[in-house]
Design a protein around this motif. Structure first.
Motif, PDB file in Angstrom:
ATOM      1  N   LEU A 333       0.819  -1.207   0.000  1.00  8.86           N
ATOM      2  CA  LEU A 333       0.000   0.000   0.000  1.00  8.86           C
ATOM      3  C   LEU A 333       0.856   1.261   0.000  1.00  8.86           C
ATOM      4  N   PHE A 334       2.054   1.181   0.606  1.00  6.44           N
ATOM      5  CA  PHE A 334       2.908   2.369   0.696  1.00  6.44           C
ATOM      6  C   PHE A 334       4.345   2.075   0.285  1.00  6.44           C
ATOM      7  N   THR A 335       4.584   0.942  -0.374  1.00  8.87           N
ATOM      8  CA  THR A 335       5.931   0.530  -0.766  1.00  8.87           C
ATOM      9  C   THR A 335       5.929   0.074  -2.215  1.00  8.87           C
ATOM     10  N   GLU A 336       6.985   0.412  -2.936  1.00  7.90           N
ATOM     11  CA  GLU A 336       7.170  -0.108  -4.297  1.00  7.90           C
ATOM     12  C   GLU A 336       7.931  -1.432  -4.194  1.00  7.90           C
ATOM     13  N   VAL A 354       4.492   6.622  -1.051  1.00  8.04           N
ATOM     14  CA  VAL A 354       3.871   7.203   0.142  1.00  8.04           C
ATOM     15  C   VAL A 354       2.750   8.154  -0.244  1.00  8.04           C
ATOM     16  N   ARG A 355       2.978   8.978  -1.281  1.00  8.62           N
ATOM     17  CA  ARG A 355       1.933   9.899  -1.720  1.00  8.62           C
ATOM     18  C   ARG A 355       0.709   9.132  -2.227  1.00  8.62           C
ATOM     19  N   GLY A 356       0.942   7.966  -2.868  1.00  6.67           N
ATOM     20  CA  GLY A 356      -0.180   7.148  -3.295  1.00  6.67           C
ATOM     21  C   GLY A 356      -1.006   6.668  -2.116  1.00  6.67           C
ATOM     22  N   ALA A 357      -0.331   6.287  -1.024  1.00  3.59           N
ATOM     23  CA  ALA A 357      -1.043   5.868   0.186  1.00  3.59           C
ATOM     24  C   ALA A 357      -1.788   7.036   0.808  1.00  3.59           C
ATOM     25  N   ILE A 362      -4.670   7.219   3.899  1.00  3.90           N
ATOM     26  CA  ILE A 362      -3.750   6.691   4.905  1.00  3.90           C
ATOM     27  C   ILE A 362      -2.832   7.819   5.367  1.00  3.90           C
ATOM     28  N   THR A 363      -2.589   7.904   6.657  1.00  4.15           N
ATOM     29  CA  THR A 363      -1.759   8.976   7.202  1.00  4.15           C
ATOM     30  C   THR A 363      -0.338   8.486   7.448  1.00  4.15           C
ATOM     31  N   LEU A 399       7.490  14.268   6.391  1.00  3.67           N
ATOM     32  CA  LEU A 399       7.733  15.409   5.504  1.00  3.67           C
ATOM     33  C   LEU A 399       6.982  15.259   4.191  1.00  3.67           C
ATOM     34  N   TRP A 400       6.928  14.037   3.662  1.00  8.49           N
ATOM     35  CA  TRP A 400       6.162  13.811   2.428  1.00  8.49           C
ATOM     36  C   TRP A 400       4.683  14.102   2.648  1.00  8.49           C
TER      37      TRP A 400
END
Length: 481
Positions: A333-336, A354-357, A362-363, A399-400
């Motif tokens: 969900l938050f990793t390639e 991360v931006r996709g999550a 998702i926070t 930060l992202w």
């Protein structure tokens, strides 16, 4: 004068929110008479006390055994203490007298708690411990319990016909009503709230499911006291140092249909194990400790049970030592994901992943909490439960997320093509007086007001036109930008 309306901005969810106990929050929402019946049950009174925050527990004990709460001269009444007292009042555990304003403990709750405290958690339960005969012995209880819970998570993370059939119809309705899934039975889609549910700790996931189940029962007109009392009695048994496969309890033949239905769903959750219904007994599993834990205090117990398999390096590389498709789907969900082997997968935490999550709701806090809760035992042993996730990685994920907050989008109206200089300044002055002005430009003759101010400006424009004898209404055109 014409107006243009930009498109609405999506609502951005903050990273931090005040944690609250799901069970106590649910009790506050039920009718007072129903809640009072729960306070009269010793097992319920004892369990409610255990789920209270520490300050609320201290306040309750003071009122039960001393009959009074320390005055302001004894202790500084901070905002936190005020919040805890308000929680106790909302739950109906304490009442403030109208004459002198002092706090009094609820009589029913005091009687029930003192009775439970003297007997102990195990004795106040009406469940009967059965001798474990050979033909009733539960085999591989823990393994089967985890498999049942994984079926529920797979239904969310990996929607398919096979995973749909592995869960009950009530669970499907529960997730749909909780807005975790959307669509029909043939085409299930996970929602933003469903993604957030997958990243919760096991304790919060279990409690979220149970609370949603209780809400579903209430919506169907069931007596919620009949359901909560046996639930709490079973959960209280988790503190007895129980050993799976060795202890079993009778299924009461006098239980009502809602109570038997609760037992079936606890079996589906994996917190109890029933080998055969005709045996008339059920076993407890280690997953029951999740429901015996207050999810707002600490999830250390959940981390110990979950046996994490994730290692995150300072270069943002992620190693997942698992072959579980469910765990890999959650990590993805938050990793390639870049490599996949038989018992290990490798991925990278990137800005895009991360931006996709974040776009799914998702926070950053949920991602960080998930990585720490599922950290490999060797990482925890070496760096501790917090630094098992490198600080540089945790900070960069935050930060992202902060990048998405650089602009705050709001619905607004922009006015242009004014007929005269006076009309432009009139709109600016009126909008400034009404606190609806967001921005204006004297050079380009542009005015921007908030969404609520548009109707006020229209009414002002009509009044000004009627004064000048024009009698017309401002022409406006709306477009999306």
């Amino acid at each position: 004068m014409s107006s243009d309306q930009p498109a609405a901005a999506p609502h951005l969810t903050g990273t931090s929110s005040k944690n609250s106990c799901l069970f106590l929050d649910f009790l506050i929402t039920i009718p007072p008479k129903t809640r009072q019946r729960l306070l009269q049950k010793p097992s319920c009174a004892f369990f409610i006390y255990r789920m209270l925050p520490p300050i609320a527990q201290q306040t309750t004990i003071q009122l039960i055994w001393k009959g009074s709460f320390p005055t302001a001269s004894d202790v500084e009444e901070t905002k936190e203490i005020e919040d805890q007292v308000k929680l106790l009042k909302d739950l109906g555990l304490v009442h403030r007298q109208t004459t002198d304003g002092k706090l009094n403990i609820d009589t029913d709750y005091k009687r029930s708690y003192m009775y439970a405290a003297m007997l102990g958690a195990a004795q106040i339960s009406s469940l009967v411990l059965e001798p474990n005969e050979g033909n009733r012995r539960g085999k591989d209880v823990e393994k089967k319990a985890v498999e049942r819970w994984d079926c529920i998570l797979r239904y969310l993370a990996l929607p398919s016909e096979e995973n749909t059939q592995a869960v009950s119809e009530t669970t499907r309705n529960l997730f749909k009503k909780a807005n975790f899934t959307s669509g029909g039975d043939t085409q299930i889609e996970i929602t933003t709230f469903g993604f957030q549910f997958l990243l919760l700790s096991p304790v919060k996931q279990m409690w979220t499911y149970v609370i949603e189940y209780l809400k579903l029962e209430m919506s169907q007109g069931q007596d919620i006291v009949e359901v909560i009392e046996p639930l709490i009695q079973i959960v209280l048994l988790a503190n007895r140092g129980f050993k799976a496969e060795r202890e079993c309890y009778q299924i009461d033949a006098n239980w009502t249909e809602p109570q038997n239905e609760l037992l079936n769903h606890l079996r589906e959750l994996g917190v109890i194990f029933i080998r055969k219904r005709k045996d008339g007994v059920f076993f407890l599993t280690q997953l029951l400790t999740h429901l015996a834990t207050n999810e707002t205090i600490d999830d250390v117990s959940a981390e110990k049970v979950s046996n994490g398999k994730v290692i995150v390096e300072t270069n943002f590389r992620v190693y997942a030592y698992t072959s579980s498709l469910l765990q890999l789907a959650i990590i993805a969900l938050f990793t390639e994901m870049t490599y996949r082997f038989q018992d290990m997968s490798v991925g990278m935490i990137t800005r895009e992943s991360v931006r996709g999550a974040l776009q799914h709701g998702i926070t950053a806090a949920q991602i960080i909490s998930f990585l720490r809760a599922n950290a490999h035992p060797q990482c925890i042993a070496t760096s501790g439960p917090v630094n098992c996730l490198p600080i540089t990685v945790a900070d960069q994920i935050r930060l992202w997320e902060d990048e998405r907050r650089r602009m705050n989008l709001k619905d607004a109206y922009i006015y242009s093509h004014f007929e005269s200089e006076d009309e432009f300044h009139g709109v600016c002055e009126y909008a400034r007086q009404q606190n609806i002005l967001l921005w204006s430009d004297n050079q380009q003759k542009l005015v921007i007001v908030n969404e609520d101010g548009h109707e006020l400006v229209r009414q002002w424009y009509k009044r000004e036109k009627s004064k000048t004898g024009a009698g017309g209404e401002a022409s406006s055109s709306t477009s999306s930008a």
